[in-house]
Enzyme design. Sequence first.
Site, PDB file in Angstrom:
ATOM      1  N   CYS A  59      45.022  56.881 -23.370  1.00 23.88           N
ATOM      2  CA  CYS A  59      45.997  57.936 -23.399  1.00 23.88           C
ATOM      3  C   CYS A  59      45.242  59.047 -24.019  1.00 23.88           C
ATOM      4  O   CYS A  59      45.143  60.721 -23.913  1.00 23.88           O
ATOM      5  CB  CYS A  59      47.116  58.220 -24.356  1.00 23.88           C
ATOM      6  SG  CYS A  59      48.688  58.999 -24.718  1.00 23.88           S
ATOM      7  N   CYS A  60      44.400  58.636 -25.313  1.00 23.09           N
ATOM      8  CA  CYS A  60      43.886  60.014 -26.009  1.00 23.09           C
ATOM      9  C   CYS A  60      43.048  60.437 -24.925  1.00 23.09           C
ATOM     10  O   CYS A  60      42.613  61.792 -25.245  1.00 23.09           O
ATOM     11  CB  CYS A  60      43.270  59.783 -26.979  1.00 23.09           C
ATOM     12  SG  CYS A  60      43.940  59.772 -28.724  1.00 23.09           S
ATOM     13  N   CYS A  77      49.237  63.382 -33.564  1.00 23.44           N
ATOM     14  CA  CYS A  77      50.654  63.084 -32.318  1.00 23.44           C
ATOM     15  C   CYS A  77      51.902  61.991 -32.994  1.00 23.44           C
ATOM     16  O   CYS A  77      51.411  61.234 -33.388  1.00 23.44           O
ATOM     17  CB  CYS A  77      50.449  62.245 -31.566  1.00 23.44           C
ATOM     18  SG  CYS A  77      49.348  63.315 -29.814  1.00 23.44           S
ATOM     19  N   CYS A  80      51.909  57.889 -32.914  1.00 27.84           N
ATOM     20  CA  CYS A  80      50.686  57.773 -33.141  1.00 27.84           C
ATOM     21  C   CYS A  80      50.780  57.880 -35.102  1.00 27.84           C
ATOM     22  O   CYS A  80      49.978  57.698 -35.281  1.00 27.84           O
ATOM     23  CB  CYS A  80      49.701  57.722 -32.560  1.00 27.84           C
ATOM     24  SG  CYS A  80      49.696  57.166 -31.030  1.00 27.84           S
ATOM     25  N   CYS A 129      40.610  60.190 -32.403  1.00 28.99           N
ATOM     26  CA  CYS A 129      40.985  60.080 -30.629  1.00 28.99           C
ATOM     27  C   CYS A 129      39.848  60.379 -29.711  1.00 28.99           C
ATOM     28  O   CYS A 129      39.952  60.636 -28.364  1.00 28.99           O
ATOM     29  CB  CYS A 129      41.652  61.288 -30.969  1.00 28.99           C
ATOM     30  SG  CYS A 129      40.380  62.781 -31.481  1.00 28.99           S
TER      31      CYS A 129
HETATM   32  S1  SF4 Z   1      47.112  60.296 -29.961  1.00 31.30           S
HETATM   33 FE1  SF4 Z   1      48.768  58.745 -29.396  1.00 31.30          FE
HETATM   34  S2  SF4 Z   1      50.258  60.040 -28.018  1.00 31.30           S
HETATM   35 FE2  SF4 Z   1      48.409  61.967 -29.181  1.00 31.30          FE
HETATM   36  S3  SF4 Z   1      47.298  61.474 -27.065  1.00 31.30           S
HETATM   37 FE3  SF4 Z   1      46.422  59.596 -28.745  1.00 31.30          FE
HETATM   38  S4  SF4 Z   1      47.599  57.939 -28.259  1.00 31.30           S
HETATM   39 FE4  SF4 Z   1      48.051  59.307 -26.809  1.00 31.30          FE
END
Ligand code: SF4
Length: 261
Positions: free
Chosen positions: A131-132, A212, A215, A238
């Site tokens: 996701c990151c 985010c 998280c 991240c």
């Molecule tokens: S912090 Fe969480 S929601 Fe944001 S990009 Fe990374 S995994 Fe995705």
Amino acid sequence: MAEPARKVDIIDARPAFTQAEADALNARFDGVDTLTMLRTVFAEGLAGNVAVVSSFGTESAVLLDLVAKADPTVPVIFVDTLKMFTETLDYRDTLIRTLGFTDSRVVAPDAAVLAAKDETGLRWSYDPDGCCEIRKVEPMKRAKDGLDAWISGRKAFQSVTRQNLPRFEVEDGRLKINPLGDWTKTDLEAWFEAHDLPRHPLEAQGYLSIGCEPCTSKVLPGEDPRAGRWRGWDKVECGIHSPISPIPVADPDDPANMPVF
Ligand code: SF4
């Protein structure tokens, strides 16, 4: 008449900055206060095409205030993962306006990539690294295209993963500047007070490090300030920042360490 010699384009593939240049900058600004360092870097063009990257988190106002005082025309880049707290987006607008920045930029994930790899928007819940990668790392790479250098808000005290943080380092041939690398929490608080900077609205609720929304959780008394990030996972960064190498000891009398700008 002889044809003029054909002009040959030569692609300069050299990195914008080398480690020796970063070492020389660390030596030159050793002991120089942060604001003077930034003013000099901008005034002398030592970093080339440079921008500051901000998450608009709880401590971001200090770095942004320093950069704005040094040169408010420096671009401010915000990576909007589309998973941010509404409070962060409002705080960003407040800081940009009150500090007087003239060039605010937002980069977001690629819509086609999101559709292919995170159609449900829930990838954070089973693959936060992935996701990151699509929501932060790839947009950040795009944002840095064309930059010779970028300014980061990392501090050594934030986490054991950020120890030995030099003021200047090289990452992918680009200069990375960490003006607050040696600042303590007390230094930050003093700057907030002395310059009457607005606070992130979620800080008072116990969010000490804000990323985010899915998280980020509140930090309990005695915990590492970043303990609320990716709670329950062994993830601590991240992916925007590379692992930090130890600060090289630069001998200022060594010609190899002399500034070459
Ligand atoms: S912090 Fe969480 S929601 Fe944001 S990009 Fe990374 S995994 Fe995705």
